[in-house]
Design an enzyme around this catalytic site. Structure first.
Site, PDB file in Angstrom:
ATOM      1  CG  HIS A   1      -2.479  -0.222  -7.620  1.00 57.35           C
ATOM      2  ND1 HIS A   1      -3.266   0.527  -6.556  1.00 57.35           N
ATOM      3  CD2 HIS A   1      -3.000  -1.408  -7.069  1.00 57.35           C
ATOM      4  CE1 HIS A   1      -3.475  -0.207  -4.925  1.00 57.35           C
ATOM      5  NE2 HIS A   1      -3.240  -1.255  -5.709  1.00 57.35           N
TER       6      HIS A   1
ATOM      7  NE  ARG B   1      -4.065  -2.022  -0.024  1.00 57.48           N
ATOM      8  CZ  ARG B   1      -4.107  -2.703  -0.489  1.00 57.48           C
ATOM      9  NH1 ARG B   1      -3.160  -2.764  -1.658  1.00 57.48           N
ATOM     10  NH2 ARG B   1      -5.163  -3.639  -0.896  1.00 57.48           N
TER      11      ARG B   1
ATOM     12  CD  GLU C   1      -2.805   3.175  -5.557  1.00 56.91           C
ATOM     13  OE1 GLU C   1      -1.816   2.811  -5.428  1.00 56.91           O
ATOM     14  OE2 GLU C   1      -3.722   2.533  -5.848  1.00 56.91           O
TER      15      GLU C   1
END
Length: 318
Positions: free
Chosen positions: A284, A236, A265
Site C-alpha cells: 500500500h 481498495r 492491511e
C-alpha cells in the site's frame, strides 16, 4: 485550541515537518493510536486528524469539544460522516494529492509483470548472467505493451491519468465509467464492465470502494478474462474476492496480478494471495511518494487554516 493527530506516522514518518501545524495552537502528534487510546488522547481537542483511526458517532459524543475531523487521506470511510453532519462537526479529506504517484504505481506493476524486472534482476544476482553462454537470457515471456488493450475501471483523477500514460505506451484504452461518450477524449472508449474484463489484456481497478463495487472481481468475472490477462489493483483491497483471485492465478485462469492493496492491511499470514502464482504485491505504497506526501501535508494545512478562518474547504460532511 488543541489539535491532535492520532496516527501521523504513515503520512509523515519524520522526513517532513509538522511545524506549520504546531504554529496554529497546542498540537500533539502521535505516530499511532489504538482504538482504546482514542478518547484519552483526543480529550479536549477541537481538531482531530486521522488517517486510519476510526472516528465513530460514539467517539464524537464522548468528545464534546470536537468541531473538526481532518482525514489525512482521500477516502474518509473511517469517519461516520452522517453523524458528524448531525453534530455540526466539519470533516475534510485530502483529494487528488496522489494521482500521479498512483498512476505511476499502476505502470510499475504492469512493467514489472510485462518485463519480469524483479525476476531477472534476482537471477542476475544469483550469477546466472555471469555464467550464461550467451550475451543475454530470459526465461519468461516478455510482453510489449504497444497495441495491447487496457481496461480502466473508474475514470476519476487517477483512472484518467493512468489512461494518459497508457496512451503514451501506444495501448488501446477502454474505460468503465459513469461519464458519457461525449465526455471522453477520442483515445478512450467507453465499455461495459463484463465486456471490458473479457476483451482487455490488462484491467486496472481505479474505482472507489462502495457496496456496488465490493468484490466486483470474483470467480465469475475472472472467468471472463483471457488466460494471458493481467489484473492491477491500486484502489481498495475489497474490490477483489481474494480467494477467487488466488484460485484464478493458481489454475491459470489469468496470467498475473499486481496489487498495492489488500482487504486487510497488514494482511493475515494466511492470505491466499501471499503465495499465489504470479501475484506481485506492494505494501500500500502507491500514494506514498515524497512529492505526494508533501502535497498531502500542504492540503491538510490549507484545510485546517480554512476551517479556522471560517472558509471551510474539502468538507465531506456538508
Amino acid at each position: 485550541m488543541k489539535i491532535v493527530a492520532l496516527d501521523g506516522y504513515a503520512a509523515n514518518p519524520g522526513d517532513l515537518s509538522w511545524d506549520e501545524l504546531k504554529a496554529l495552537g497546542e498540537c500533539v502528534i502521535y505516530d499511532r493510536t489504538a482504538p482504546s487510546e482514542v478518547l484519552e488522547r483526543a480529550a479536549g481537542a477541537e481538531i482531530v486528524l486521522t488517517n486510519k483511526v476510526v472516528i465513530s458517532a460514539e467517539i464524537m459524543d464522548a468528545l464534546p469539544e470536537l468541531k473538526y475531523v481532518g482525514v489525512l487521506a482521500t477516502g474518509y470511510n473511517i469517519v461516520d460522516v452522517a453523524a458528524a453532519k448531525e453534530r455540526g462537526i466539519v470533516v475534510t479529506n485530502i483529494p487528488a494529492y496522489s494521482t500521479s504517484s498512483v498512476a505511476q504505481m499502476v505502470f510499475a506493476h504492469i512493467l514489472n509483470i510485462a518485463q519480469q524486472v524483479q525476476h531477472h534482476s534476482e537471477e542476475v544476482r544469483k550469477g546466472r548472467w555471469t555464467n550464461s553462454k550467451d550475451f543475454c537470457f530470459w526465461d519468461t515471456p516478455l510482453i510489449e505493451l504497444r497495441g495491447k488493450k487496457i481496461g480502466i475501471v473508474g475514470l476519476g483523477h487517477t483512472g484518467y491519468t493512468t489512461a494518459r500514460v497508457a496512451i503514451g505506451f501506444g495501448m488501446e484504452v477502454y474505460a468503465y465509467t459513469s461519464k458519457s461518450h461525449f465526455q471522453l477524449p477520442p483515445e478512450i472508449k467507453k465499455m461495459e464492465l463484463d465486456e471490458l474484463f473479457s476483451e482487455c489484456d490488462i484491467v486496472s481497478l481505479n474505482c472507489p470502494l462502495t457496496e456496488s463495487t465490493r468484490e466486483l472481481v470474483n470467480a465469475a468475472r475472472l472467468k471472463l478474462m483471457k488466460p494471458t490477462a493481467i489484473l492491477i489493483n491500486t484502489g481498495r483491497g475489497p474490490l477483489i474476492n481474494e480467494q477467487d483471485l488466488a484460485d484464478a492465478l493458481n489454475n491459470g485462469t489469468i496470467y498475473a496480478a499486481g496489487l498495492d492493496v489488500l482487504s486487510q492491511e497488514p494482511p493475515r499470514a494466511d492470505n491466499p494471495l501471499l503465495t499465489a502464482k504470479n501475484c506481485y504485491i506492494t505494501p500500500h505504497i502507491a500514494w506514498a511518494s515524497t512529492a505526494a506526501r508533501e502535497r498531502l501535508m500542504q492540503i491538510m494545512l490549507d484545510n485546517v487554516k480554512g476551517y479556522l478562518e471560517g472558509k471551510v474547504i474539502n468538507n465531506v460532511a456538508k
